[in-house]
Design an enzyme around this catalytic site. Structure first.
Site, PDB file in Angstrom:
ATOM      1  N   GLY A 219       0.353  -0.928  -0.224  1.00 39.91           N
ATOM      2  CA  GLY A 219       0.229   0.374   0.218  1.00 39.91           C
ATOM      3  C   GLY A 219       1.120   0.818   0.044  1.00 39.91           C
ATOM      4  N   GLU A 260       4.811  -6.872   0.302  1.00 38.48           N
ATOM      5  CA  GLU A 260       4.240  -7.389  -1.276  1.00 38.48           C
ATOM      6  C   GLU A 260       3.661  -6.249  -1.823  1.00 38.48           C
ATOM      7  OE1 GLU A 260       2.148 -10.186   0.357  1.00 38.48           O
ATOM      8  OE2 GLU A 260       0.017  -8.433   1.252  1.00 38.48           O
ATOM      9  N   PRO A 261       5.162  -5.542  -2.431  1.00 40.72           N
ATOM     10  CA  PRO A 261       4.820  -4.169  -3.299  1.00 40.72           C
ATOM     11  C   PRO A 261       4.285  -4.165  -4.368  1.00 40.72           C
ATOM     12  CG  PRO A 261       7.048  -4.472  -3.108  1.00 40.72           C
ATOM     13  CD  PRO A 261       6.209  -5.083  -1.891  1.00 40.72           C
ATOM     14  N   ARG A 299      -7.497   2.440 -15.505  1.00 36.66           N
ATOM     15  CA  ARG A 299      -7.601   3.574 -14.106  1.00 36.66           C
ATOM     16  C   ARG A 299      -8.112   4.684 -13.903  1.00 36.66           C
ATOM     17  NH1 ARG A 299      -2.764   4.358 -11.185  1.00 36.66           N
ATOM     18  NH2 ARG A 299      -3.473   3.648  -9.465  1.00 36.66           N
ATOM     19  N   TYR A 303     -10.483   4.438 -11.577  1.00 37.80           N
ATOM     20  CA  TYR A 303     -10.989   5.045  -9.973  1.00 37.80           C
ATOM     21  C   TYR A 303     -10.259   5.896  -9.821  1.00 37.80           C
ATOM     22  CZ  TYR A 303      -7.753   1.140  -9.570  1.00 37.80           C
ATOM     23  OH  TYR A 303      -6.089   0.231 -10.347  1.00 37.80           O
ATOM     24  N   CYS A 329     -16.417   3.276 -27.996  1.00 42.01           N
ATOM     25  CA  CYS A 329     -17.268   4.025 -28.170  1.00 42.01           C
ATOM     26  C   CYS A 329     -18.516   3.750 -26.797  1.00 42.01           C
ATOM     27  CB  CYS A 329     -18.373   2.896 -29.189  1.00 42.01           C
ATOM     28  SG  CYS A 329     -17.714   3.576 -30.778  1.00 42.01           S
ATOM     29  N   GLU A 330     -18.126   4.072 -26.251  1.00 41.64           N
ATOM     30  CA  GLU A 330     -18.443   5.302 -24.311  1.00 41.64           C
ATOM     31  C   GLU A 330     -17.672   5.750 -24.244  1.00 41.64           C
ATOM     32  OE1 GLU A 330     -18.837   1.364 -21.486  1.00 41.64           O
ATOM     33  OE2 GLU A 330     -19.070   0.705 -22.868  1.00 41.64           O
ATOM     34  N   TYR A 357      -0.764  -1.877 -12.467  1.00 37.75           N
ATOM     35  CA  TYR A 357      -2.514  -1.942 -13.271  1.00 37.75           C
ATOM     36  C   TYR A 357      -3.001  -1.633 -14.324  1.00 37.75           C
ATOM     37  CZ  TYR A 357      -1.878  -3.401  -8.120  1.00 37.75           C
ATOM     38  OH  TYR A 357      -1.479  -3.847  -7.317  1.00 37.75           O
TER      39      TYR A 357
HETATM   40  C1  LIG Z   1      -2.637  -5.806  -4.537  1.00 30.79           C
HETATM   41  C2  LIG Z   1      -2.145  -6.657  -3.417  1.00 30.79           C
HETATM   42  C3  LIG Z   1      -0.409  -5.913  -3.282  1.00 30.79           C
HETATM   43  C4  LIG Z   1      -0.291  -4.569  -4.368  1.00 30.79           C
HETATM   44  O1  LIG Z   1      -0.576  -3.541  -3.891  1.00 30.79           O
HETATM   45  P1  LIG Z   1       0.294  -2.187  -4.173  1.00 30.79           P
HETATM   46  O2  LIG Z   1      -0.534  -0.858  -3.737  1.00 30.79           O
HETATM   47  O3  LIG Z   1      -0.055  -2.477  -5.683  1.00 30.79           O
HETATM   48  O4  LIG Z   1       1.467  -2.473  -4.050  1.00 30.79           O
HETATM   49  C5  LIG Z   1      -0.797  -6.630  -1.463  1.00 30.79           C
HETATM   50  N1  LIG Z   1      -0.613  -7.169  -1.280  1.00 30.79           N
HETATM   51  C6  LIG Z   1      -1.741  -7.538  -1.909  1.00 30.79           C
HETATM   52  C7  LIG Z   1      -2.383  -8.749  -0.861  1.00 30.79           C
HETATM   53  C8  LIG Z   1      -2.695  -7.541  -2.873  1.00 30.79           C
HETATM   54  O5  LIG Z   1      -3.728  -7.832  -2.619  1.00 30.79           O
END
Ligand SMILES: *Cc1c(COP(=O)(O)O)cnc(C)c1O
Length: 402
Positions: A219, A260-261, A299, A303, A329-330, A357
């Site tokens: 995140g 987990e980025p 994206r 969002y 076409c939207e 993404y």
């Molecule tokens: C999508 C996701 C991430 C990566 O999030 P980012 O905002 O792209 O860093 C990490 N862990 C899990 C479980 C996710 O679903």
């Protein structure tokens, strides 16, 4: 790092629309993160491959020492194909079938469970397979509501208030919990909020005696333009490392610290190039219509993400205001009322932050081909995905006359 002139040359060499990823920037971000946590003995970065899953990008991250965070059996299979060993992969799905979890566990991949019923079922059937649990700490970490996943009404994780239930399941099944995990969603604006959530995880960790790792998810926020707030990784590294080392002592056992980025590693490395097909003056604005749409980059419409856009064919041109739209076409508006160097039909526009993404959410809507992808490394563009062809559109379709 890649220059505007390189991007122009790549668009001429490979054609538009085109995704370009700068390997050097990915490496830079990976090292930034590992340097920020250099004092942690056992650090594990699991790249969240849903952000960008091209196997050459996976290979690059593997060679940097990264592990992989996956959310589907197919992602696991792609990761194995790219050369990751099962012990370097973690599976963090949400709402998938029990069969899928079983299939991944049988490959020897660490599984992460985020549902009590699944935990009970899995623990009963496979008491010897170690499992990580995804905890929902109920912390609002900021960001868009579609990508903020740690709050009270979120579908992700097992509520922190349900730890007694988790413990009951563990006791009854004799299963082995070897890790706990949280992922509060994208766009952490404030590291204090992250540290607060981390405290909740430390607290939860004390309830489990045999943990090997604590996974703090991701995140991390990345800047979209100059002056944007971004997660201060270095500051987070300093503060969380200190807390983590203290916790390890308290816990009495060596632990791995995992992240987990996705976005942090690949967002800024990506560029999306598209050609301006038409300029249309209307009574209220000037539209620049490009040879793409939300079929290639969803994206902004999905969002509201604000990708900065440059006219790399006329970088020094006089700036004017444009609404950049697609050919779908939207209504597919990439940006409204943006200041961009004067655009002529045929110019190439470059979207920044197109690594995460973007391609991974592309579709064939309007029966268009998905773009080609290029990895820029050592001053050269390497084609890592061909542009689709008409055969790709027909593949798997069956023409019947009934
Ligand atoms: C999508 C996701 C991430 C990566 O999030 P980012 O905002 O792209 O860093 C990490 N862990 C899990 C479980 C996710 O679903």
């Amino acid at each position: 790092m890649i220059q505007t002139t390189d991007l122009v040359a790549l668009s001429q060499e490979f054609g538009n629309p085109l995704y370009v990823y700068d390997a050097e920037k990915i490496e830079f971000q990976y090292k930034r993160l590992t340097n920020a946590f250099a004092k942690v003995e056992k650090l594990r970065i699991n790249y969240a491959m849903k952000a960008l899953s091209n196997i050459s990008v996976l290979k690059l991250l593997k060679n940097l020492g990264s592990g992989l965070d996956t959310v589907s059996l197919q992602e696991v299979q792609l990761g194995l194909h790219a050369g990751f060993t099962p012990d370097k992969i973690i599976f963090t799905p949400n709402g998938v079938s029990f069969e899928e979890i079983e299939a991944v566990a049988k490959l020897g991949v660490q599984i992460n469970i985020d549902n009590l019923s699944v935990l009970e079922h899995f623990g009963t059937k496979y008491p010897t397979v170690p499992v990580c649990i995804r905890i929902n700490p109920h912390v609002m970490a900021g960001g868009n509501e579609n990508i903020s996943v740690g709050h009270i009404d979120s579908k992700f994780g097992i509520s922190i208030y349900q730890i007694p239930h988790i413990l009951r399941i563990v006791e009854n099944t004799k299963m082995h919990i070897n890790g706990i995990h949280m992922h509060t969603g994208s766009d952490i604006l404030d590291i204090e909020v992250f540290l607060y959530a981390a405290e909740i995880l430390f607290d939860a960790a004390k309830q489990f005696q045999q943990l090997d790792f604590l996974d703090f998810g991701s995140g991390f926020k990345v800047p979209y333009k100059k002056g944007d707030i971004e997660t201060d990784i270095e500051e987070l590294g300093k503060k969380l490392t200190k807390r983590f080392l203290a916790f390890e002592k308290e816990y009495g056992r060596e632990l791995t610290l995992a992240f987990e980025p996705g976005k942090f590693l690949v967002s800024e490395a990506g560029y999306f190039l598209a050609t301006v097909n038409v300029i249309k003056q209307t009574t209220s604005t000037v539209f620049a219509g490009i040879d793409s749409g939300f079929n290639h980059l969803i994206r902004p419409m999905f969002y509201g993400s604000q990708h900065s856009i440059e006219n790399i064919s006329n970088p020094k041109g006089k700036e004017r205001f444009y609404t950049v739209v697609g050919y779908i076409c939207e209504t597919d508006t990439f940006a409204s009322n943006r200041r961009i160097a004067e655009i002529h039909e045929g110019d190439t526009l470059c979207f920044r932050n197109a690594g995460a993404y973007c391609f991974s959410m592309a579709s064939n809507y309007n029966s268009r081909f998905k773009p080609a992808e290029v990895l820029w490394k050592n001053g050269k563009g390497h084609l890592i995905r061909q542009r689709e062809t008409f055969e790709d559109l027909l593949q798997n379709q069956i023409m019947v006359e009934v």
